[in-house]
Design a protein around this motif. Sequence first.
Motif, short mmCIF file in Angstrom:
data_model
loop_
_atom_site.label_atom_id
_atom_site.label_comp_id
_atom_site.label_asym_id
_atom_site.label_seq_id
_atom_site.Cartn_x
_atom_site.Cartn_y
_atom_site.Cartn_z
N ARG A 343 0.85 -1.19 0.00
CA ARG A 343 0.00 0.00 0.00
C ARG A 343 0.88 1.24 0.00
N LEU A 344 0.45 2.24 -0.72
CA LEU A 344 1.16 3.52 -0.72
C LEU A 344 0.64 4.34 0.45
N ARG A 345 1.53 4.89 1.24
CA ARG A 345 1.13 5.61 2.45
C ARG A 345 0.88 7.09 2.21
N PHE A 346 1.66 7.70 1.34
CA PHE A 346 1.63 9.16 1.20
C PHE A 346 1.01 9.63 -0.11
N ILE A 347 1.15 8.85 -1.16
CA ILE A 347 0.55 9.23 -2.44
C ILE A 347 -0.94 8.98 -2.35
N LEU A 360 6.16 16.47 -3.40
CA LEU A 360 6.37 16.27 -1.96
C LEU A 360 5.87 14.90 -1.53
N GLU A 361 4.67 14.52 -1.98
CA GLU A 361 4.11 13.22 -1.62
C GLU A 361 4.98 12.09 -2.15
N ALA A 362 5.47 12.24 -3.39
CA ALA A 362 6.33 11.20 -3.98
C ALA A 362 7.62 11.06 -3.19
N GLN A 363 8.19 12.18 -2.74
CA GLN A 363 9.42 12.13 -1.94
C GLN A 363 9.19 11.36 -0.65
N LYS A 364 8.05 11.61 0.00
CA LYS A 364 7.74 10.89 1.24
C LYS A 364 7.52 9.40 0.98
N GLU A 365 6.90 9.10 -0.17
CA GLU A 365 6.67 7.69 -0.51
C GLU A 365 7.98 6.98 -0.79
#
Length: 569
Positions: A343-347, A360-365
């Motif tokens: 599961r993707l948490r941030f995207i 930003l979301e991709a960087q966190k993912e």
Amino acid sequence: MSVWIFFRLIGALALLMFGMKSMSDSLQKMAGPQLRHVLGTMTTNRFTGILSGALITAAVQSSTATTVMTVSFVNAGLLTLAQAISVIMGANIGTTLTAWIMSAGFSFNITDFVWPAFFIAILLIYSKKRKIFGDFIFGISFMFLGLGTLRQTGIDMDLSHNQTVLDFFSSFDPNSFLTTITFLVIGSVLTMCVQSSAAVMAITMILCSTGVLPIYQGIALVMGENIGTTVTSNIAALTANTQARRAALAHMFFNVFGVLWILCVFRPFIDVVCGFVSYDATMVKGDPGFISNAAKLSFVLAAFHTSFNIANTSILVWFIPQIEKLVCKVIKPKKNVDEDDFRLRFIQTGIMKTPEISVLEAQKEIHSFAERIQRMFGMVRELLAETNQDKFVKLYSRIEKYEGISDNMEIEIAKYLNNVSNSHLSDDTKAKIRAMLREISELESIGDSCYNIARSINRRMRGKEDFTEQQYEHIHQMMELTDDALSQMIVTLVGHKAENDINRSFNIENEINNYRNQLRSQNINDVDNHLYTYAIGTMYMDIIQECEKLGDYVVNVVEARMGVKKFTS
């Protein structure tokens, strides 16, 4: 109303919405990283959170962008939900600047000023360094052209002499509470249909400024817009994660609560607002000064919008902890979520985002991807030490599952980044996306290396021979160095480029290379001296070589993050 005027009306609304979107997108391209920095640092308490939300939303003219950016920070653990609620309150205040801009556009013919602006914008667009600034001027010019066209269309429609329209609005009792509720619902439904509170605000200003819609019903429409825009965000957040849905619900609670208490003091509150802008609500057509009084109607709507949000924030700012508890109680996290499931948490899907927020979301993912890969390597180290057959099989199956997860994560993140790259991006954002695509490719290769090491350990487990005590010691030491490299990689992925020292990763990689060379020479001697068989020596060196290869991939990730050329072993 002729068909031509109708098309002018909807075309002008489309120009207005397109101009606002273009202006907002270009501003976020110019100041996206700075906006994230402001949002991350100016939320030490509820009051600075409100201030930062108001300032950022006023700057980018998009409360949605601020809200989504805030949710991304909550997911990343940079903001608490309580801080996010304060920022969303501030975003409601910041978005009222739009109404003031529109009221200015309805007060005088602003279209005369947009033609030189269009010419300047086209010159800037052909200049590579100033292209984004040109996009911004184009956006604001289209917005003002739309406002000017709406103003003129409202005059040409001559609604004050259209008996059908007059009869429709006069059929509602202006003193009835039911009329206020009816127009509030109409405002909510219209906003949900057109997906733009600014467009409904523009329609409201046309109706009020032409004199067909009383100010009290016009303000009821504005109140409905406040609810309609939160319903839209809640529907969009249905497919998002728990924190996104909580933030959206808090936004709805804020606006619905405000509408409820405003309804209790509806006319007194509006009379106070009318006093702010010196508007006489009792004046009727034919009275001296009626025309100059009617010209203030658009400012009354803007003043109400601002006063409503400031007053509502002043009340609810003291109850943010209680609002947080309420939304957490209503929207509970999903139970029995297995961290081994893909599961993707941030995207997030379902919420409209700008490219800066998507990056930003991709960087966190990717950071989450890297942590998952390090956990996988930790399982490989456990596998080496496991002697129980059943536990060994279970752990090996889990590593196999993680290898599949790493493949899926690479594909999903790459797909997401490719979708983002289809937007109009700044050169800096394009470079970030290229770097992130390289990072996820190398991270997936690290997952492959972990799996290859596990397969070598599995071959040794199924065989008749075991590693010597000295071989185990060497493998553990090599794995310790490799784990250090992974830890340093994660530090680099989290920190700012200016604060990271790439030499740390290079130093660890040099240690791994030197140790691999030393063990390779020693392995040849040990096989020659019959300390162990050639077969067990091959499996031993397969693990050592794979650890060294894994270290190369780690350095490649670090270099992609730091923006330097590809590492070669």
